[in-house]
Design a protein around this motif. Structure first.
Motif, PDB file in Angstrom:
ATOM      1  N   MET A   1     -10.800 -14.549  -0.295  1.00  0.00           N
ATOM      2  CA  MET A   1     -12.218 -14.600  -0.033  1.00  0.00           C
ATOM      3  C   MET A   1     -12.498 -13.681   1.156  1.00  0.00           C
ATOM      4  SD  MET A   1     -14.546 -18.007   0.848  1.00  0.00           S
ATOM      5  CE  MET A   1     -13.237 -19.011   0.280  1.00  0.00           C
ATOM      6  N   ASN A   2     -13.406 -12.752   0.957  1.00  0.00           N
ATOM      7  CA  ASN A   2     -13.760 -11.807   2.015  1.00  0.00           C
ATOM      8  C   ASN A   2     -14.933 -12.387   2.804  1.00  0.00           C
ATOM      9  OD1 ASN A   2     -14.225  -9.636   3.646  1.00  0.00           O
ATOM     10  ND2 ASN A   2     -14.284  -8.135   2.001  1.00  0.00           N
ATOM     11  N   ILE A   3     -14.628 -12.868   4.006  1.00  0.00           N
ATOM     12  CA  ILE A   3     -15.628 -13.552   4.817  1.00  0.00           C
ATOM     13  C   ILE A   3     -15.466 -13.098   6.269  1.00  0.00           C
ATOM     14  CG2 ILE A   3     -14.131 -15.560   5.131  1.00  0.00           C
ATOM     15  CD1 ILE A   3     -16.651 -17.311   4.932  1.00  0.00           C
ATOM     16  N   LYS A   4     -16.597 -12.833   6.930  1.00  0.00           N
ATOM     17  CA  LYS A   4     -16.584 -12.358   8.319  1.00  0.00           C
ATOM     18  C   LYS A   4     -17.586 -13.141   9.146  1.00  0.00           C
ATOM     19  CE  LYS A   4     -16.028  -7.672   6.689  1.00  0.00           C
ATOM     20  NZ  LYS A   4     -16.759  -6.436   6.517  1.00  0.00           N
ATOM     21  N   GLN A   5     -17.211 -13.392  10.384  1.00  0.00           N
ATOM     22  CA  GLN A   5     -18.101 -14.076  11.328  1.00  0.00           C
ATOM     23  C   GLN A   5     -18.862 -13.038  12.141  1.00  0.00           C
ATOM     24  OE1 GLN A   5     -18.333 -17.633  11.924  1.00  0.00           O
ATOM     25  NE2 GLN A   5     -20.142 -16.951  13.024  1.00  0.00           N
ATOM     26  N   THR A   6     -20.176 -13.197  12.273  1.00  0.00           N
ATOM     27  CA  THR A   6     -20.968 -12.400  13.197  1.00  0.00           C
ATOM     28  C   THR A   6     -21.312 -13.320  14.363  1.00  0.00           C
ATOM     29  OG1 THR A   6     -23.084 -12.929  12.179  1.00  0.00           O
ATOM     30  CG2 THR A   6     -21.930 -11.012  11.319  1.00  0.00           C
ATOM     31  N   ARG A   7     -22.220 -12.922  15.180  1.00  0.00           N
ATOM     32  CA  ARG A   7     -22.554 -13.731  16.367  1.00  0.00           C
ATOM     33  C   ARG A   7     -22.940 -15.168  15.996  1.00  0.00           C
ATOM     34  NH1 ARG A   7     -26.053 -11.284  21.057  1.00  0.00           N
ATOM     35  NH2 ARG A   7     -24.750 -12.208  22.633  1.00  0.00           N
ATOM     36  N   ASN A   8     -23.918 -15.331  15.124  1.00  0.00           N
ATOM     37  CA  ASN A   8     -24.381 -16.675  14.738  1.00  0.00           C
ATOM     38  C   ASN A   8     -24.297 -16.931  13.238  1.00  0.00           C
ATOM     39  OD1 ASN A   8     -25.239 -17.344  17.413  1.00  0.00           O
ATOM     40  ND2 ASN A   8     -27.050 -16.086  17.073  1.00  0.00           N
ATOM     41  N   ASP A   9     -23.932 -15.920  12.487  1.00  0.00           N
ATOM     42  CA  ASP A   9     -24.008 -15.998  11.032  1.00  0.00           C
ATOM     43  C   ASP A   9     -22.658 -15.653  10.406  1.00  0.00           C
ATOM     44  OD1 ASP A   9     -26.817 -16.325  11.462  1.00  0.00           O
ATOM     45  OD2 ASP A   9     -27.038 -14.157  11.546  1.00  0.00           O
ATOM     46  N   THR A  10     -22.633 -15.664   9.075  1.00  0.00           N
ATOM     47  CA  THR A  10     -21.436 -15.317   8.320  1.00  0.00           C
ATOM     48  C   THR A  10     -21.804 -14.319   7.240  1.00  0.00           C
ATOM     49  OG1 THR A  10     -20.463 -17.486   8.724  1.00  0.00           O
ATOM     50  CG2 THR A  10     -19.601 -16.251   6.863  1.00  0.00           C
ATOM     51  N   ILE A  11     -20.940 -13.336   7.042  1.00  0.00           N
ATOM     52  CA  ILE A  11     -21.108 -12.364   5.961  1.00  0.00           C
ATOM     53  C   ILE A  11     -20.045 -12.664   4.918  1.00  0.00           C
ATOM     54  CG2 ILE A  11     -21.012  -9.935   5.300  1.00  0.00           C
ATOM     55  CD1 ILE A  11     -21.985  -9.279   8.153  1.00  0.00           C
ATOM     56  N   LEU A  12     -20.488 -12.784   3.665  1.00  0.00           N
ATOM     57  CA  LEU A  12     -19.606 -13.140   2.566  1.00  0.00           C
ATOM     58  C   LEU A  12     -19.756 -12.130   1.448  1.00  0.00           C
ATOM     59  CD1 LEU A  12     -17.747 -15.385   1.318  1.00  0.00           C
ATOM     60  CD2 LEU A  12     -19.833 -16.385   0.403  1.00  0.00           C
ATOM     61  N   GLN A  13     -18.641 -11.700   0.896  1.00  0.00           N
ATOM     62  CA  GLN A  13     -18.681 -10.794  -0.249  1.00  0.00           C
ATOM     63  C   GLN A  13     -18.648 -11.633  -1.520  1.00  0.00           C
ATOM     64  OE1 GLN A  13     -16.090  -7.510   0.143  1.00  0.00           O
ATOM     65  NE2 GLN A  13     -16.506  -6.715  -1.869  1.00  0.00           N
ATOM     66  N   ILE A  14     -19.549 -11.325  -2.447  1.00  0.00           N
ATOM     67  CA  ILE A  14     -19.611 -12.047  -3.719  1.00  0.00           C
ATOM     68  C   ILE A  14     -19.606 -11.050  -4.873  1.00  0.00           C
ATOM     69  CG2 ILE A  14     -20.858 -14.019  -2.747  1.00  0.00           C
ATOM     70  CD1 ILE A  14     -23.424 -12.899  -4.099  1.00  0.00           C
ATOM     71  N   TYR A  15     -19.260 -11.540  -6.048  1.00  0.00           N
ATOM     72  CA  TYR A  15     -19.331 -10.766  -7.276  1.00  0.00           C
ATOM     73  C   TYR A  15     -20.324 -11.481  -8.177  1.00  0.00           C
ATOM     74  CZ  TYR A  15     -17.961  -8.224 -11.443  1.00  0.00           C
ATOM     75  OH  TYR A  15     -17.976  -7.426 -12.571  1.00  0.00           O
ATOM     76  N   VAL A  16     -21.250 -10.737  -8.769  1.00  0.00           N
ATOM     77  CA  VAL A  16     -22.340 -11.335  -9.543  1.00  0.00           C
ATOM     78  C   VAL A  16     -22.199 -11.024 -11.024  1.00  0.00           C
ATOM     79  CG1 VAL A  16     -24.842 -11.377  -9.852  1.00  0.00           C
ATOM     80  CG2 VAL A  16     -23.882 -11.163  -7.563  1.00  0.00           C
ATOM     81  N   LYS A  17     -22.415 -12.048 -11.839  1.00  0.00           N
ATOM     82  CA  LYS A  17     -22.457 -11.883 -13.294  1.00  0.00           C
ATOM     83  C   LYS A  17     -23.838 -12.329 -13.764  1.00  0.00           C
ATOM     84  CE  LYS A  17     -17.587 -12.078 -14.151  1.00  0.00           C
ATOM     85  NZ  LYS A  17     -16.521 -12.520 -15.017  1.00  0.00           N
ATOM     86  N   PRO A  18     -24.748 -11.349 -13.982  1.00  0.00           N
ATOM     87  CA  PRO A  18     -26.120 -11.688 -14.385  1.00  0.00           C
ATOM     88  C   PRO A  18     -26.204 -12.113 -15.850  1.00  0.00           C
ATOM     89  CG  PRO A  18     -25.854  -9.322 -14.225  1.00  0.00           C
ATOM     90  CD  PRO A  18     -24.552  -9.933 -13.801  1.00  0.00           C
ATOM     91  N   LYS A  19     -27.369 -12.640 -16.201  1.00  0.00           N
ATOM     92  CA  LYS A  19     -27.685 -13.069 -17.575  1.00  0.00           C
ATOM     93  C   LYS A  19     -26.700 -14.107 -18.094  1.00  0.00           C
ATOM     94  CE  LYS A  19     -28.514  -9.544 -20.270  1.00  0.00           C
ATOM     95  NZ  LYS A  19     -28.819  -8.289 -20.932  1.00  0.00           N
ATOM     96  N   SER A  20     -26.304 -15.029 -17.244  1.00  0.00           N
ATOM     97  CA  SER A  20     -25.420 -16.123 -17.646  1.00  0.00           C
ATOM     98  C   SER A  20     -26.268 -17.287 -18.156  1.00  0.00           C
ATOM     99  CB  SER A  20     -24.564 -16.574 -16.467  1.00  0.00           C
ATOM    100  OG  SER A  20     -23.759 -15.516 -16.005  1.00  0.00           O
ATOM    101  N   LYS A  21     -25.629 -18.246 -18.803  1.00  0.00           N
ATOM    102  CA  LYS A  21     -26.370 -19.387 -19.351  1.00  0.00           C
ATOM    103  C   LYS A  21     -26.951 -20.278 -18.266  1.00  0.00           C
ATOM    104  CE  LYS A  21     -24.047 -19.667 -23.761  1.00  0.00           C
ATOM    105  NZ  LYS A  21     -23.372 -20.520 -24.731  1.00  0.00           N
ATOM    106  N   SER A  22     -26.238 -20.411 -17.147  1.00  0.00           N
ATOM    107  CA  SER A  22     -26.748 -21.240 -16.056  1.00  0.00           C
ATOM    108  C   SER A  22     -26.292 -20.654 -14.726  1.00  0.00           C
ATOM    109  CB  SER A  22     -26.255 -22.684 -16.192  1.00  0.00           C
ATOM    110  OG  SER A  22     -24.854 -22.726 -16.077  1.00  0.00           O
ATOM    111  N   PHE A  23     -26.986 -21.032 -13.661  1.00  0.00           N
ATOM    112  CA  PHE A  23     -26.630 -20.561 -12.330  1.00  0.00           C
ATOM    113  C   PHE A  23     -25.477 -21.418 -11.822  1.00  0.00           C
ATOM    114  CE2 PHE A  23     -26.684 -20.250  -7.776  1.00  0.00           C
ATOM    115  CZ  PHE A  23     -26.974 -18.923  -7.544  1.00  0.00           C
ATOM    116  N   THR A  24     -24.339 -20.774 -11.586  1.00  0.00           N
ATOM    117  CA  THR A  24     -23.182 -21.483 -11.050  1.00  0.00           C
ATOM    118  C   THR A  24     -22.451 -20.579 -10.069  1.00  0.00           C
ATOM    119  OG1 THR A  24     -21.830 -20.801 -12.935  1.00  0.00           O
ATOM    120  CG2 THR A  24     -22.774 -22.995 -13.044  1.00  0.00           C
TER     121      THR A  24
END
Length: 93
Positions: A1-24
């Motif tokens: 999991m590619n995750i980074k801490q900033t001063r107060n927040d977090t940056i996360l890398q995600i991969y998206v699969k659009p047009k799926s049957k449901s949001f998961t």
């Protein structure tokens, strides 16, 4: 999991699969995969991702890179990396 801490927040890398049957959200091979129902046109999928991830994580989420790509970086506001990891652990496939 590619995750980074900033001063107060977090940056996360995600991969998206659009047009799926449901949001998961799933953790597959140590990557966060977001299945969204909207098509990747006119920013519809991006809006759905920001709105629904904000609701799931109970904080504001904003896409900061990859607006026209399936691979995106999101900014998760007011949560540190450990809090994000704990919340995402619910989504293991």
């Amino acid at each position: 999991m590619n995750i980074k801490q900033t001063r107060n927040d977090t940056i996360l890398q995600i991969y998206v699969k659009p047009k799926s049957k449901s949001f998961t959200v799933k953790l597959e091979n140590n990557k966060i995969v977001v299945y969204c129902t909207e098509p990747p046109t006119k920013g519809k999928a991006n809006k759905e991702i920001e709105k629904k991830l904000s609701k799931l994580l109970k904080t504001k989420v904003k896409i900061i890179s990859g607006l026209k790509s399936q691979q995106k970086q999101i900014l998760i506001q007011n949560l540190n990396t450990e809090e994000v990891k704990q919340l995402l652990s619910r989504f293991k496939s």
